[in-house]
Motif scaffolding. Structure first.
Motif, PDB file in Angstrom:
ATOM      1  N   GLN A  36       0.823  -1.200   0.000  1.00  0.00           N
ATOM      2  CA  GLN A  36       0.000   0.000   0.000  1.00  0.00           C
ATOM      3  C   GLN A  36       0.859   1.253   0.000  1.00  0.00           C
ATOM      4  O   GLN A  36       0.690   2.146  -0.820  1.00  0.00           O
ATOM      5  CB  GLN A  36      -0.926   0.021   1.217  1.00  0.00           C
ATOM      6  CG  GLN A  36      -1.653   1.353   1.330  1.00  0.00           C
ATOM      7  CD  GLN A  36      -2.452   1.449   2.608  1.00  0.00           C
ATOM      8  OE1 GLN A  36      -3.616   1.099   2.647  1.00  0.00           O
ATOM      9  NE2 GLN A  36      -1.823   1.930   3.652  1.00  0.00           N
ATOM     10  N   ASP A  37       1.788   1.322   0.954  1.00  0.00           N
ATOM     11  CA  ASP A  37       2.578   2.542   1.105  1.00  0.00           C
ATOM     12  C   ASP A  37       3.431   2.832  -0.130  1.00  0.00           C
ATOM     13  O   ASP A  37       3.789   3.973  -0.379  1.00  0.00           O
ATOM     14  CB  ASP A  37       3.496   2.435   2.337  1.00  0.00           C
ATOM     15  CG  ASP A  37       2.701   2.451   3.638  1.00  0.00           C
ATOM     16  OD1 ASP A  37       3.291   2.238   4.709  1.00  0.00           O
ATOM     17  OD2 ASP A  37       1.477   2.662   3.569  1.00  0.00           O
ATOM     18  N   GLY A 178       6.059   2.519   6.844  1.00  0.00           N
ATOM     19  CA  GLY A 178       6.198   3.968   6.840  1.00  0.00           C
ATOM     20  C   GLY A 178       6.482   4.497   8.233  1.00  0.00           C
ATOM     21  O   GLY A 178       7.371   5.323   8.436  1.00  0.00           O
ATOM     22  N   ALA A 179       5.707   3.986   9.196  1.00  0.00           N
ATOM     23  CA  ALA A 179       5.914   4.434  10.574  1.00  0.00           C
ATOM     24  C   ALA A 179       7.324   4.062  11.035  1.00  0.00           C
ATOM     25  O   ALA A 179       7.987   4.847  11.722  1.00  0.00           O
ATOM     26  CB  ALA A 179       4.870   3.797  11.482  1.00  0.00           C
ATOM     27  N   ASN A 182       9.757   6.518   9.568  1.00  0.00           N
ATOM     28  CA  ASN A 182       9.650   7.787  10.294  1.00  0.00           C
ATOM     29  C   ASN A 182      10.402   7.723  11.615  1.00  0.00           C
ATOM     30  O   ASN A 182      11.149   8.641  11.985  1.00  0.00           O
ATOM     31  CB  ASN A 182       8.175   8.116  10.589  1.00  0.00           C
ATOM     32  CG  ASN A 182       7.506   8.860   9.452  1.00  0.00           C
ATOM     33  OD1 ASN A 182       8.138   9.625   8.729  1.00  0.00           O
ATOM     34  ND2 ASN A 182       6.217   8.643   9.300  1.00  0.00           N
ATOM     35  N   PHE A 201       8.837   6.583  -0.194  1.00  0.00           N
ATOM     36  CA  PHE A 201       8.736   7.264   1.094  1.00  0.00           C
ATOM     37  C   PHE A 201       9.133   8.730   0.955  1.00  0.00           C
ATOM     38  O   PHE A 201      10.156   9.060   0.384  1.00  0.00           O
ATOM     39  CB  PHE A 201       9.644   6.555   2.102  1.00  0.00           C
ATOM     40  CG  PHE A 201       9.481   7.053   3.511  1.00  0.00           C
ATOM     41  CD1 PHE A 201      10.522   7.649   4.184  1.00  0.00           C
ATOM     42  CD2 PHE A 201       8.267   6.905   4.167  1.00  0.00           C
ATOM     43  CE1 PHE A 201      10.376   8.084   5.488  1.00  0.00           C
ATOM     44  CE2 PHE A 201       8.108   7.338   5.467  1.00  0.00           C
ATOM     45  CZ  PHE A 201       9.166   7.933   6.131  1.00  0.00           C
ATOM     46  N   LYS A 202       8.321   9.633   1.496  1.00  0.00           N
ATOM     47  CA  LYS A 202       8.544  11.054   1.238  1.00  0.00           C
ATOM     48  C   LYS A 202       9.249  11.791   2.365  1.00  0.00           C
ATOM     49  O   LYS A 202       9.423  13.003   2.305  1.00  0.00           O
ATOM     50  CB  LYS A 202       7.196  11.730   0.961  1.00  0.00           C
ATOM     51  CG  LYS A 202       6.499  11.212  -0.287  1.00  0.00           C
ATOM     52  CD  LYS A 202       5.571  12.281  -0.841  1.00  0.00           C
ATOM     53  CE  LYS A 202       4.920  11.863  -2.123  1.00  0.00           C
ATOM     54  NZ  LYS A 202       3.764  10.973  -1.924  1.00  0.00           N
ATOM     55  N   ASN A 203       9.616  11.070   3.410  1.00  0.00           N
ATOM     56  CA  ASN A 203      10.214  11.778   4.534  1.00  0.00           C
ATOM     57  C   ASN A 203      11.595  11.198   4.831  1.00  0.00           C
ATOM     58  O   ASN A 203      11.948  10.959   5.981  1.00  0.00           O
ATOM     59  CB  ASN A 203       9.281  11.644   5.755  1.00  0.00           C
ATOM     60  CG  ASN A 203       9.695  12.544   6.900  1.00  0.00           C
ATOM     61  OD1 ASN A 203      10.317  13.577   6.712  1.00  0.00           O
ATOM     62  ND2 ASN A 203       9.387  12.110   8.112  1.00  0.00           N
TER      63      ASN A 203
ATOM     64  N   MET B   1      10.904  18.350   1.516  1.00  0.00           N
ATOM     65  CA  MET B   1       9.451  18.382   1.713  1.00  0.00           C
ATOM     66  C   MET B   1       8.859  19.501   0.873  1.00  0.00           C
ATOM     67  O   MET B   1       9.183  20.663   1.076  1.00  0.00           O
ATOM     68  CB  MET B   1       9.117  18.628   3.186  1.00  0.00           C
ATOM     69  CG  MET B   1       9.381  17.440   4.066  1.00  0.00           C
ATOM     70  SD  MET B   1       8.244  17.494   5.468  1.00  0.00           S
ATOM     71  CE  MET B   1       9.096  18.585   6.582  1.00  0.00           C
ATOM     72  N   LEU B 189      -2.347   7.608   7.342  1.00  0.00           N
ATOM     73  CA  LEU B 189      -1.685   6.962   6.214  1.00  0.00           C
ATOM     74  C   LEU B 189      -0.602   7.852   5.625  1.00  0.00           C
ATOM     75  O   LEU B 189       0.532   7.420   5.409  1.00  0.00           O
ATOM     76  CB  LEU B 189      -2.717   6.627   5.133  1.00  0.00           C
ATOM     77  CG  LEU B 189      -2.132   6.030   3.857  1.00  0.00           C
ATOM     78  CD1 LEU B 189      -1.473   4.706   4.159  1.00  0.00           C
ATOM     79  CD2 LEU B 189      -3.206   5.855   2.801  1.00  0.00           C
ATOM     80  N   THR B 191       0.974  10.230   6.948  1.00  0.00           N
ATOM     81  CA  THR B 191       2.096  10.344   7.883  1.00  0.00           C
ATOM     82  C   THR B 191       3.007   9.138   7.757  1.00  0.00           C
ATOM     83  O   THR B 191       4.229   9.263   7.689  1.00  0.00           O
ATOM     84  CB  THR B 191       1.584  10.444   9.332  1.00  0.00           C
ATOM     85  OG1 THR B 191       0.665  11.514   9.424  1.00  0.00           O
ATOM     86  CG2 THR B 191       2.726  10.667  10.301  1.00  0.00           C
ATOM     87  N   SER B 192       2.401   7.955   7.671  1.00  0.00           N
ATOM     88  CA  SER B 192       3.244   6.766   7.599  1.00  0.00           C
ATOM     89  C   SER B 192       3.900   6.637   6.226  1.00  0.00           C
ATOM     90  O   SER B 192       4.873   5.916   6.079  1.00  0.00           O
ATOM     91  CB  SER B 192       2.436   5.511   7.929  1.00  0.00           C
ATOM     92  OG  SER B 192       1.740   5.070   6.796  1.00  0.00           O
ATOM     93  N   LYS B 193       3.384   7.365   5.231  1.00  0.00           N
ATOM     94  CA  LYS B 193       4.069   7.350   3.949  1.00  0.00           C
ATOM     95  C   LYS B 193       5.123   8.444   3.898  1.00  0.00           C
ATOM     96  O   LYS B 193       5.777   8.654   2.887  1.00  0.00           O
ATOM     97  CB  LYS B 193       3.060   7.560   2.808  1.00  0.00           C
ATOM     98  CG  LYS B 193       2.312   6.300   2.472  1.00  0.00           C
ATOM     99  CD  LYS B 193       1.075   6.566   1.669  1.00  0.00           C
ATOM    100  CE  LYS B 193       1.392   6.866   0.215  1.00  0.00           C
ATOM    101  NZ  LYS B 193       0.142   7.027  -0.564  1.00  0.00           N
ATOM    102  N   GLY B 194       5.226   9.180   5.004  1.00  0.00           N
ATOM    103  CA  GLY B 194       6.243  10.205   5.066  1.00  0.00           C
ATOM    104  C   GLY B 194       5.822  11.514   4.427  1.00  0.00           C
ATOM    105  O   GLY B 194       6.589  12.471   4.393  1.00  0.00           O
ATOM    106  N   ASP B 195       4.587  11.586   3.927  1.00  0.00           N
ATOM    107  CA  ASP B 195       4.161  12.835   3.285  1.00  0.00           C
ATOM    108  C   ASP B 195       3.582  13.758   4.344  1.00  0.00           C
ATOM    109  O   ASP B 195       2.372  13.965   4.424  1.00  0.00           O
ATOM    110  CB  ASP B 195       3.132  12.535   2.198  1.00  0.00           C
ATOM    111  CG  ASP B 195       3.002  13.694   1.232  1.00  0.00           C
ATOM    112  OD1 ASP B 195       2.466  13.490   0.124  1.00  0.00           O
ATOM    113  OD2 ASP B 195       3.441  14.811   1.590  1.00  0.00           O
ATOM    114  N   LEU B 196       4.478  14.321   5.159  1.00  0.00           N
ATOM    115  CA  LEU B 196       4.025  15.110   6.301  1.00  0.00           C
ATOM    116  C   LEU B 196       3.301  16.386   5.911  1.00  0.00           C
ATOM    117  O   LEU B 196       2.319  16.758   6.557  1.00  0.00           O
ATOM    118  CB  LEU B 196       5.205  15.400   7.236  1.00  0.00           C
ATOM    119  CG  LEU B 196       5.923  14.131   7.714  1.00  0.00           C
ATOM    120  CD1 LEU B 196       7.025  14.473   8.699  1.00  0.00           C
ATOM    121  CD2 LEU B 196       4.955  13.153   8.339  1.00  0.00           C
TER     122      LEU B 196
END
Lengths: 275, 229, 240
Positions: A36-37, A178-179, A182, A201-203, B1, B189, B191-196
């Motif tokens: 999903q992620d 994802g978590a 993070n 992953f965007k972070n 970001m 979701l 957040t967990s994908k890192g798209d803050l």
């Protein structure tokens, strides 16, 4: 008096406006957070719907949880990445048959500063032994997911009983990929991830890939139809068409076509002949 | 970001985003409606009725106001799962399941607050109703109607609770894209994908929606008070 | 010939009322029967309000007994009361009166007709759709009266009617009371306004210290009170 009736009308309309149980064709697929992620489903499911008109509702949980959901009969198809657990699932009679769908690999992620000094190591087991020796911070999924299962297996192969050896440096968070990423970023820790989630992953912050390419980091995804003999309400025809499509050249191509910044995330490897 | 694309998405009226916000509103509002239908008569009955075990029930309801959403989610999940007692209904992983879970969460809040409001009003009205020999059902109905402006606050408290929670709807809804994804589960979701930035944007949007609902309710109350004294 | 479900006469037989250590009413025996309005007067705390609350069946006495038309409880709807601070429902004037008539098995047309009559009687026709809570003090008292009269009671109790009202409002409220008395309703009211007692009283009951000290037709009472305390009260002395 009049406004009282108006209120009642508004309220009734609101309640009725809640989506009624869908009459259209749909199936429920229990899958993993990594699929999903990574955004794979967002790419391939619309193609499937276009071709067959079937809606695929994906409930994304860890592999262990997804298999449990299917054991309870709350899903029609399971699509996860822990071959051992999947085969057990079929052996128990909850699944009809397991098929390979696609693979990618795991990568060991860590902070740019690399406190354990393992960056560039070719052998992932050596890297893990070093992490343990240096007690470098390490984040574990801790949620019976496919990635977690893979991580545990790697510790085992390295000759480490992680349940005994873990200390405050080993953080089990019980959450999705994802978590975990993070958390690793925030704690400047190492973490095992599948490449698909990592790429999308965007972070990323100052996390980088520290170890990759080891054969033992191979990550295979499998798909299983939940056994209608055990769970009669399973939509076996619709579910079977999804499985057939995913294993077909069209579905496999859709998987291969999914790229982020030109990089392919998943590599289709369904066997050509299926009985 | 890069926050610019996230902001642009939020302001663009993107249909997927609109669908998520609409679902959040529908689920939470439906839950509040159901909770009111159950909780308001219960609250009124507790306020004026001489029910056996009244004190115990009141304590129980007050305690349930603080039910952890994730626990309620788990309980409803076990109920609605195919291998659970109500599995044949096939409600798990649907918006209906989310409405049920939130209704369970919100009913004690509405019942408890209604009880408080009606009790206060009852001390004022008690003698008149006794003298007029009004039966218990008419009494409760009259008190609820007369307290309608104070009860708006009760509904808002219930709505706030429902709109803000993520634990219950995540478990019983499954956060299915385009079907059971609400604002709160979408925030989790992203957040967990890192798209803050997107997650934050969604969060601000959620707050804005709740603020608007509150403002509307306040407006209705003020207008109503002006015209009905 | 009294209707079979009559609540009159109301008979108090050695009724007493205590609240903790304090005696509010002591050994009160009286009979309230159809006839001229009965006005209860006496110093504050004499037990006037408690007496009519007991007569309405809203409070149980601590000692003694009461009966209503020979029954142990007042038949519903035959007695009505206007409290010192009547509570207006949060709805229109018309709806307040209609509320008193609901659940009586009246058809909609009948109910409408009665409400219209009562609005007329209480001179509230022009205010029918106004929110009741926005009425002036006098108007609210008239509304409370209209509400109380809605079910055509045999007896109407009033606790300090026209308390705090200006002369014009007082006049209109008293007119209503007189009207009700004239149509055969037994009026039982309390007041601290001696002028009002003179204006409305057919008979006076004088209470002091929880005891019924004197009862007499109004003219006789005011001309020549029989008891010392009553005389002192009429003179303006503080009586306990």
């Amino acid at each position: 008096m009049i406004h009282r009736r108006a209120c009642l009308a508004v309220v009734t309309a609101l309640v009725l406006a809640t989506p009624a149980p869908a009459q259209e064709k749909f199936i429920t697929v229990a899958s993993t957070t990594s699929t999903q992620d990574s955004g794979l489903f967002g790419h391939i499911l619309p193609l499937f719907k276009q071709e067959t008109g079937i809606d695929v509702k994906v409930v994304a949980q860890g592999t262990g949880q997804a298999l449990d959901t299917a054991r309870r009969g709350d899903a029609d198809v399971v699509f996860v990445h822990a071959k051992g657990q999947e085969e057990k699932f079929v052996a128990e009679g909850h699944g009809v048959r397991r098929f390979d769908v696609m693979y990618n690999d795991f990568v060991l992620i860590g902070p740019k500063a690399d406190p354990a000094g393992i960056k560039g190591t070719k052998d992932v087991l050596t890297a893990l032994r070093t992490v343990l020796a240096k007690k470098a911070p390490f984040v574990s999924r801790g949620d019976r997911s496919g990635t977690h299962a893979a991580e545990i297996k790697l510790w085992q192969l390295a000759g480490i009983d992680i349940a005994k050896e873990k200390g405050p440096w080993y953080r089990e968070i019980g959450q999705g990929m994802g978590a975990a990423l993070n958390t690793a970023g925030a704690m400047q820790a190492y973490v095992l991830s599948d490449r698909g989630t990592w790429l999308s992953f965007k972070n990323k912050g100052d996390l980088v890939i520290v170890v990759q390419g080891d054969d033992r980091l191979f990550n295979q995804y499998g798909i299983i139809l939940v056994n209608p003999a055990k769970h009669p309400h399973v939509k076996k025809d619709l579910a079977q068409s999804f499985i057939d499509w995913i294993l077909s050249p069209a579905g496999q191509k859709a998987i291969a076509d999914y790229k982020i910044n030109g990089e392919q995330l998943f590599f289709p490897n369904a066997r050509k002949e299926r009985s | 970001m890069d926050s610019a694309p996230a902001l642009a998405l939020l302001l663009s009226g993107d249909p997927a985003l609109y669908g998520i916000a609409a679902l959040s509103l529908k689920v939470s509002l439906s839950a509040v409606v159901i909770a009111s239908l159950l909780g308001m008569p219960l609250g009124a009955a507790l306020a004026i009725g001489r029910i056996p075990g009244r004190a115990l029930l009141t304590v129980l309801i007050n305690a349930c106001m603080g039910l952890p959403p994730v626990v309620v989610g788990l309980a409803v999940f076990l109920l609605l799962s195919r291998s659970g007692p109500l599995g044949a209904l096939g409600l798990l992983f649907t918006p209906a399941a989310m409405v049920i879970a939130q209704a369970i969460l919100v009913t004690p809040i509405i019942a408890g607050l209604t009880r408080q409001v009606i009790e206060d009003l009852w001390t004022e009205y008690r003698d008149e109703f006794a003298a007029m020999h009004i039966g218990p059902v008419r009494r409760a109905a009259a008190l609820l109607w007369d307290a309608r402006f104070s009860l708006v606050t009760t509904w808002l408290a219930g709505f706030g609770r429902a709109a803000a929670e993520v634990g219950a709807v995540m478990i019983v809804g499954g956060n299915i894209d385009g079907f059971t994804r609400t604002m709160t589960t979408a925030i989790a979701l992203e957040t967990s994908k890192g798209d803050l930035p997107l997650a934050m944007g969604l969060g601000l949007l959620l707050i804005a929606i709740v603020l608007i609902v509150n403002a509307l309710a306040w407006g209705v109350r003020r207008l109503g008070e002006r015209f009905a004294g | 010939m009294r209707a079979p479900d009559s609540g009159l006469p109301i008979l108090f037989d050695r009724v007493s009322l205590r609240a903790g250590e304090t005696a509010i009413l002591r050994d009160v025996s009286l009979s309230l029967a159809p006839g001229a309005p009965t006005v209860l007067i006496g110093p504050n705390g004499a037990g006037k309000t408690s007496l009519i609350r007991i007569a309405m069946g809203l409070q149980k006495p601590s000692g003694g007994s009461i009966s209503w038309g020979g029954r142990p409880a007042p038949p519903p709807g035959r007695l009505a009361i206007v409290f010192q601070r009547p509570v207006m429902l949060r709805r229109s004037v018309r709806a307040n009166i209609a509320f008193a008539l609901a659940g009586q098995g009246l058809s909609r047309t009948e109910r409408h007709a009665r409400v219209a009559r009562l609005l007329d009687l209480a001179a509230l026709g022009g205010l029918a759709d106004r929110p009741a809570r926005r009425l002036s003090g006098g108007e609210q008292q008239r509304l409370a009266l209209a509400r109380a009269l809605a079910r055509e009671p045999e007896a109407l109790f009033l606790d300090e009617p026209a308390n705090n009202l200006d002369p014009a409002a007082t006049k209109s409220v008293e007119a209503l009371i007189r009207n009700a008395a004239a149509s055969g309703i037994k009026i039982v009211m309390t007041t601290h306004d001696l002028g009002q007692a003179r204006r409305l009283g057919g008979e006076i009951i004088f209470l002091a210290g929880g005891q019924l000290l004197e009862r007499a037709p109004a003219d006789r009472f005011f001309a020549a009170p029989a008891t010392e305390k009553a005389a002192a009260f009429l003179r303006g002395d503080i009586v306990e």
